[in-house]
Design a protein around this motif. Structure first.
Motif, PDB file in Angstrom:
ATOM      1  N   SER A 144      -3.813   1.351   2.917  1.00  0.00           N
ATOM      2  CA  SER A 144      -4.855   0.603   2.464  1.00  0.00           C
ATOM      3  C   SER A 144      -5.149   1.427   1.058  1.00  0.00           C
ATOM      4  O   SER A 144      -4.726   2.514   1.037  1.00  0.00           O
ATOM      5  N   ILE A 145      -5.691   0.682  -0.245  1.00  0.00           N
ATOM      6  CA  ILE A 145      -5.772   1.389  -1.177  1.00  0.00           C
ATOM      7  C   ILE A 145      -6.599   2.740  -1.297  1.00  0.00           C
ATOM      8  O   ILE A 145      -6.263   3.787  -1.992  1.00  0.00           O
ATOM      9  N   GLU A 146      -7.619   2.700  -0.413  1.00  0.00           N
ATOM     10  CA  GLU A 146      -8.511   4.080  -0.277  1.00  0.00           C
ATOM     11  C   GLU A 146      -7.161   5.192   0.141  1.00  0.00           C
ATOM     12  O   GLU A 146      -7.754   6.313   0.059  1.00  0.00           O
ATOM     13  N   ASP A 147      -6.461   4.781   0.837  1.00  0.00           N
ATOM     14  CA  ASP A 147      -5.641   5.862   1.601  1.00  0.00           C
ATOM     15  C   ASP A 147      -4.485   6.433   0.671  1.00  0.00           C
ATOM     16  O   ASP A 147      -3.775   7.292   0.880  1.00  0.00           O
ATOM     17  N   VAL A 148      -4.255   5.675  -0.884  1.00  0.00           N
ATOM     18  CA  VAL A 148      -3.284   6.160  -1.709  1.00  0.00           C
ATOM     19  C   VAL A 148      -3.815   7.515  -2.339  1.00  0.00           C
ATOM     20  O   VAL A 148      -4.988   7.578  -2.536  1.00  0.00           O
ATOM     21  N   THR A 149      -2.850   8.452  -2.319  1.00  0.00           N
ATOM     22  CA  THR A 149      -3.291   9.618  -2.651  1.00  0.00           C
ATOM     23  C   THR A 149      -2.459   9.902  -4.144  1.00  0.00           C
ATOM     24  O   THR A 149      -1.297   9.292  -4.344  1.00  0.00           O
ATOM     25  N   VAL A 150      -2.933  10.368  -5.076  1.00  0.00           N
ATOM     26  CA  VAL A 150      -2.429  11.034  -6.418  1.00  0.00           C
ATOM     27  C   VAL A 150      -1.394  11.664  -6.057  1.00  0.00           C
ATOM     28  O   VAL A 150      -0.199  11.497  -6.441  1.00  0.00           O
TER      29      VAL A 150
END
Lengths: 129, 129
Positions: free
Chosen positions: B8-14
Motif C-alpha cells: 500500500s502506498i504508505e508502505d512504500v519507502t524512499v
DNA sequence: TCTATAGTTCGTAAGTTACGAACTACCGAA
DNA sequence: TTCGGTAGTTCGTAACTTACGAACTATAGA
C-alpha cells in the motif's frame, strides 16, 4: 592508504547516485553533510547519529558517497572534511538531489509521527531530514 | 504461483524506490511503462529494449518494481499489464519520480551524444528516456 | 618517542543478484 | 478434453556485494 579519489562530474551516473542514496545510513550521512553548514567528519556524524555504526562500516559508506560523486572529502589534520557536491550535481541533474532529500524528510516526518503514536514499535529510523 | 502483491502506498519507502530505480534495466522498464500510454507487458518491453534480457531476470526486475511500489501489475489473459503508480507516489513524495526520470533522460541524451562521436566505445546504454 | 585520535584496509561470513532449467497459468484449435 | 503455444514464475547455483571486527596507516600533541 590510497589517495582519495573523486569522479569528475561527467563521470557521475544517475544509477550511482540513486544506489548511494538508497541506503538509509548513507542518506542520513548525506543529509547530515548537507545540513552541516561547513563540513562534517565521520566521527562528528557518529555523535549526531542515533545508532552505533562500526567505524569500518562508516568508512565504507563515506567512500561509497565519495565514489558516487555525492561528496568531496579532504584530509585536514587528523580528520576528514566532507562537503557535498550539490552544486555540481544540481547543474547536471537539476532537481534530483533536492527531490530525494525532500522525499527522505517527508518519510522521516511520517515515521516520527508514527513513533509518537506507538513508541514501542519504533524500529528503523533513517534520521534523514 | 503466488498472487501478486502490491504494497500500500504508505508502505512504500524512499530507499525502496531509489534502490529499484538504481538499476539501469529497471529504470528502463519503468521509463518504458511510464511512456507506454496504456500498459506494458514483459514481452513487449523485450521487443522495445535493445538488449536481450533473460525471461527469468526480467521477471525478477518486474517483481522488484512491483514490490517497491513503483508499478501495479495485473494478469489479463495470458499476459501481464503493468502500469505505473506515479500519481500515488507523486502525492506522497512530490517531484521525486519526475526528477529521477528527467535525470535518467539527461544521462541517456549525453550517452547518445558521446556514442555519436565515437561509436566503437558505446558500451552500456540505459535506454531510459 | 610515546600516546591518542581519525580513518582505512583486509578477511570472512552473510546477504543479494543473474541466469538457465523446470515449472504454472492461460488461451485457442482440434 | 487434450494438445500446443505463449507469458510469466520459481528454484538452484554461481558470482557479486555488504557488514563488521581486527589490524593497520596517518597526523597531532606531550
Amino acid at each position: 592508504m590510497k589517495p582519495l579519489t573523486h569522479p569528475s562530474i561527467e563521470d557521475v551516473t544517475v544509477e550511482g547516485l540513486l544506489h548511494a542514496l538508497s541506503d538509509p545510513v548513507r542518506a542520513a550521512i548525506y543529509a547530515g553533510i548537507a545540513a552541516a553548514d561547513g563540513a562534517l567528519s565521520c566521527s562528528s556524524f557518529l555523535q549526531v547519529c542515533d545508532r552505533a555504526i562500526p567505524k569500518s562500516t562508516l568508512s565504507q559508506h563515506f567512500r561509497a558517497l565519495r565514489e558516487a560523486g555525492l561528496i568531496r572529502s579532504e584530509r585536514h589534520g587528523v580528520e576528514m572534511r566532507n562537503t557535498t557536491r550539490c552544486a555540481e550535481i544540481q547543474q547536471r541533474f537539476p532537481g534530483l538531489i533536492a527531490a530525494i532529500l525532500s522525499a527522505h524528510s517527508v518519510q522521516a516526518a511520517e515515521r516520527a509521527k508514527a513513533a509518537r503514536r506507538k513508541p514501542a514499535a519504533a524500529k528503523s529510523r533513517t534520521g534523514v531530514g
